[in-house]
Motif scaffolding. Structure first.
Motif, mmCIF file in Angstrom:
data_model
loop_
_atom_site.group_PDB
_atom_site.id
_atom_site.type_symbol
_atom_site.label_atom_id
_atom_site.label_comp_id
_atom_site.label_asym_id
_atom_site.label_seq_id
_atom_site.Cartn_x
_atom_site.Cartn_y
_atom_site.Cartn_z
ATOM 1 N N VAL A 86 0.832 -1.208 0.000
ATOM 2 C CA VAL A 86 0.000 0.000 0.000
ATOM 3 C C VAL A 86 0.866 1.258 0.000
ATOM 4 O O VAL A 86 0.566 2.225 -0.691
ATOM 5 N N SER A 87 1.965 1.248 0.722
ATOM 6 C CA SER A 87 2.871 2.403 0.759
ATOM 7 C C SER A 87 3.712 2.513 -0.507
ATOM 8 O O SER A 87 3.942 3.614 -1.013
ATOM 9 N N LYS A 119 -5.718 2.402 -3.036
ATOM 10 C CA LYS A 119 -4.439 3.032 -3.369
ATOM 11 C C LYS A 119 -4.197 3.020 -4.876
ATOM 12 O O LYS A 119 -3.719 4.003 -5.448
ATOM 13 N N GLU A 140 -6.147 5.686 -6.606
ATOM 14 C CA GLU A 140 -5.543 7.008 -6.394
ATOM 15 C C GLU A 140 -4.221 7.166 -7.150
ATOM 16 O O GLU A 140 -3.927 8.238 -7.682
ATOM 17 N N LYS A 159 -7.676 -1.993 0.762
ATOM 18 C CA LYS A 159 -6.627 -0.958 0.857
ATOM 19 C C LYS A 159 -5.852 -0.843 -0.454
ATOM 20 O O LYS A 159 -5.554 0.267 -0.917
ATOM 21 N N VAL A 160 -5.505 -1.978 -1.051
ATOM 22 C CA VAL A 160 -4.760 -1.964 -2.315
ATOM 23 C C VAL A 160 -5.613 -1.365 -3.430
ATOM 24 O O VAL A 160 -5.135 -0.535 -4.208
ATOM 25 N N ILE A 171 3.091 1.537 -3.593
ATOM 26 C CA ILE A 171 2.352 1.888 -4.811
ATOM 27 C C ILE A 171 2.520 3.367 -5.149
ATOM 28 O O ILE A 171 2.794 3.726 -6.294
ATOM 29 N N GLU A 172 2.373 4.238 -4.163
ATOM 30 C CA GLU A 172 2.515 5.681 -4.416
ATOM 31 C C GLU A 172 3.921 6.004 -4.906
ATOM 32 O O GLU A 172 4.091 6.790 -5.854
#
Length: 185
Positions: A101-102, A134, A137, A130-131, A104-105
């Motif tokens: 999740v972190s 993300k 976004e 969550k995935v 990906i950005e």
């Protein structure tokens, strides 16, 4: 657990000594890749919650151009690295320690895009939602690319963002494979 076909066909992968990692069963993996077919050839692949590297390395063996593995467990990353070396795939892979999740950005901001993304998180822990949030976004999946989620039949995906289209689901006992196509909205 083995590589089913391709340039590393029949190679036995290193598996965990405990049950902290739940590798994709060979029959589920074989079905998944039969569905994908030759679309994997030349693809950029993201393997989130990599575990042993099973899905990413099968992709590589079948002709994917490059694989990016993500996992936050040191033990899982040790298994992934061991299996990369066994397959002699070092030149075509990248391994990232961190939460999918972190990461990906970060991948999005770095301009990374993938035709296929595999998401095989621990079952029933809320990771699927969550995935998906993300990725909606920070779309690291290319236009027309696929997110393939391996999850429990009881782990609901919720309402998909407009950029996602659920195109197929297959059930294998407790396991559900969801094939989701990405399209910019």
């Amino acid at each position: 657990m083995r590589i089913i076909t391709g340039k590393a066909r029949g190679l036995k992968l290193t598996v965990p000594k405990n049950m902290d990692v739940r590798p994709t069963a060979d029959r589920v993996k074989e079905s998944l890749f039969n569905i994908i077919g030759t679309k994997i050839i030349g693809a950029q692949v993201l393997d989130m919650f990599a575990g042993t590297g099973n899905l990413g390395l099968e992709s590589w063996s079948r002709g994917a151009a490059s694989i990016t593995f993500i996992d936050e467990s040191r033990e899982s990353l040790r298994l992934v690295q061991s299996n990369i070396v066994k397959c002699r795939a070092e030149a075509d892979v990248k391994v990232i320690k961190g939460s999918a999740v972190s990461v990906i950005e970060s991948l999005y901001r770095a301009g990374s895009r993938f035709e296929f993304a595999f998401c095989d998180p621990p079952y029933n822990k809320g990771w699927v939602q969550k995935v998906l949030a993300k990725l909606a976004e920070f779309p690291v999946i290319s236009e027309g690319g696929y997110l393939i989620i391996e999850h429990s039949r009881h782990d609901e995906m919720g309402v998909l963002a407009p950029c996602f289209e659920l195109v197929r689901q297959e059930t294998y006992g407790e396991t559900l494979l969801s094939f989701i196509r990405f399209a910019k909205t």
